[in-house]
Design an enzyme around this catalytic site. Sequence first.
Site, mmCIF file in Angstrom:
data_model
loop_
_atom_site.group_PDB
_atom_site.id
_atom_site.type_symbol
_atom_site.label_atom_id
_atom_site.label_comp_id
_atom_site.label_asym_id
_atom_site.label_seq_id
_atom_site.Cartn_x
_atom_site.Cartn_y
_atom_site.Cartn_z
ATOM 1 N N GLU A 1 39.564 47.907 34.297
ATOM 2 C CA GLU A 1 38.823 48.608 35.551
ATOM 3 C C GLU A 1 39.795 49.494 36.058
ATOM 4 O O GLU A 1 39.662 50.688 35.764
ATOM 5 C CB GLU A 1 38.411 47.198 36.277
ATOM 6 N N GLU B 1 42.169 38.379 43.731
ATOM 7 C CA GLU B 1 41.025 38.978 44.140
ATOM 8 C C GLU B 1 40.109 38.115 44.636
ATOM 9 O O GLU B 1 39.165 38.379 45.459
ATOM 10 C CB GLU B 1 40.391 39.498 42.662
#
Length: 892
Positions: free
Chosen positions: A495, A777
């Site tokens: 990502e 995260e």
Amino acid sequence: MTQQRTTTEGRLPDIRRVTVEHHAGDVLGIGTGAPRISWTYDEDVPLPDGAEAVIRATRAMPGEKPVVEETRVPAGDNILHAWPFTEAKTHEQVTVTVIPMSDDADETGPGTAAGDAVGTGASVRFEPGILHHWQWRGAMVGPAWPEPWTDGRHAPLIRGDARIERKPVAARMYVSAYGLFEPWVNGERVGDDVLAPGWVDYDDRLPYLTYDVTPYLRQGDNTFGFKLADGWYRGRYGYAGGVVDYYGDRLGVYAQIDVMYADGSLQQIVSNAYDGTWKARKGPIVRSGLYEGERFDARLDDPHWCDPSHPVDDTWSRVTELPLDQLKLTALEQNPIRLVGRHRPVDIRKRDDGTFIVDFGVNCSQRIRLSIPQAEPGTVITIRHAEVLDEHGGLALRPLRREDIQTDEYVSAGPAAQWEPTFTMHGFRYAAISGWPADELSPDDLTACAYTTDMERRGWFSCSDEDLDRLHDNIVRSMRSNFLSFPMDCPQRDERLGWTGDIAMFSPTALRLAAAGDFLSDWLGNLDGEIARYGTVPPFIPFITIPDWRKVDAIAIWGDSAVLVPWAVYQEEGDALRLARHYPAARAWMDDVASRLDPDGVWRREPDQVCGQFGDWLDPTAPPDHPEQAMTEKPLVATAFAMHSAELVARMAGILGHDDDAATYASLADRIRAGFAEAFTRADGAMTSDTECAYTLAIVFGLRRDDPAWTSQAGERLARLVEQGGHHVGTGFAGTPYLLRALAQSGHRDTAFRVLTCRTCPSWLYQVTMGATTTWERWDSIRPDGSINPGGMTSFNHYWLGVVAEWMHDELGGLKPLEPGWDAFAVDPHPGGGVTEAHVAHEGPRGRIDLRWRLREGRLHVSFNVPTGSKALVNAGGRNDWVGPGRYDITV
């Protein structure tokens, strides 16, 4: 309260530091010849009435006699003072010196004074880069050979040869590229930056870097070499398979070497495709990807590839010229990516299959530097990287989502060698090394080299709770890991995009910790271009069209980055010119939001994308694979941030003198606030979403400021929800940055401290107790049983959860800015959570502020300083006193 003063009355303090624009020290190749000047004083004292300082510029073109110019200015006008002389030219070397003066200074000569009237000055050097497009003389050149249409292409070398007849007095090399470049001159590596020029929207601008190559040049033949790689320009990046060739399919380099002689003459050597002096060949890097990793074949390495004593042979071919819009060439605004630390192995284990599992102790953005022993030619050493280990003690590759990434390979030519990959970066703590040509792997054989965009540290925090100290260290490490040319969301998986919501929430914290203004302003330059292109703010910037994101639509919080980030930069720096630069984008976003509101001022319309609004993204109750399914209504979150941004844009407009805009957006904020109250609060005062996030946003944003009784009731309900939740964090992206502030602001500071110091999941210190060296995260990226969260979004290095550091500085440490640029700040420590002492420091525009407090026998002892030119509101122990520059000790 006692005050300590060390400076003699009536005398200006010495100058501690001089800077131009926001650069931390001497700077080469800046994009202006008229930089603003700032200086700080080395003692914390009030300036005498009428005190002045001398700004002296010693400037010269190479080979010419220096010219000295100077002017007197008010000593207190020391922040971003407008350039007082004629604009410096390209190549002009300027030393700026600031000298303190006092009223009895002698007027007989520059910088002289009677007796001790003149203090000690300080200096900084700068040199402009290329300031005008007509000064560019070269061409973008690259290999002419045919290449595959997809990634995994062989990385080229570019070489240019030129003759220098005399010894130069100065030489500058200006370089940019399609792709990434590494510069060499006469067989030596130039500079210490990596992954240059970084990632920008190549459709809008093309950064160049400036190098002083004077020491590298020799009289006679010289060779200029450039290693190139795909990078963000044409490499594969982005999740769900990603994209390749997004900006172009041909690599190239632009090089201009300006050689200056003692007689004032100039020789220019430029990359070109017409005279045959610039050549290309394939180098030893046979595959290079920012995500995939790098394969280096030492058998193809020619140590003389950039050596003028070894002419090119038939393996080199002429370059071809590539299209270039020279108007896009701009000086790199932020600092480059540089080495910031080294980590040695803390554990090495050999598995039954001969693979070595290496633990480097910390998770961050880094690359492994190997000392490779002699081996059979063709031996392949493979290095794979991961953040955590799986239940079998091997690398946990599932969170990477593409298990073929983060893999480096070295093919031996036989002799012992030193090697580190050049054009990739990995996020990892652990590495698996196979094919090692020895029975054992020693800690002396490898080092992990950590990198980040080079930003000066500006904020520090420590306290008596070691877990809170570790949390703060983890926050800093995650920020550094993800600030690589742009604020990416994670440094490891498939990502690594510049998600706007992450930086919208984190930018105030980033600026509290580091000199991130140039970094964020440079990124905002990309945002400015994207909002002009799409009419709204994309969810990540630079924006690329990948399978899940084919179009752009407005998303609250993520789009609010156009307002929240420049506002945070302004609050830290007090730079109205920088605010003005990004104001049009903030206004454009607000106008777009206004067009999406219902008549009652509520934002109910869903954007046309896969998740609709993101809302309180990653709320702890959301399913692992559906982080958008939070408890709080998405229209509530979107409307709250619409009101908050409208208020901030109105304040921006007022600061910049746009009075009509200020009135327009203030009126819009009032309309949205009224709609919010009507739509999301019930008759009994409860909110339609009875959640921590809903009450947090309403309190902190002042969404019911017209009703103090309701705000008090909301605070009580928020505290009750938090207590019912076991003092765990119950918020996601929208609420987490403001949760502790809402509790403290509504009179529930003790509850806030219990949340901060909670050690079970979900909480900040839960991650610390689980051995994290970065912020995750998810609150539960590793679950209490030690298993890895099964969700597809499970990163162990995400900076967004680090937003709590701002509150730690403000509330626990007790140091909080009250005016832009730290002209005024609060000294207001709040001991809590069992913490008995703390130290917080910040290097603000006017100097370093240092605050320490400790609790002893029920009494609070506080010591702090107020830099020259600023003031502090002292609230410690119930005081409410304004104090000026000085050093103070308080016991209450």
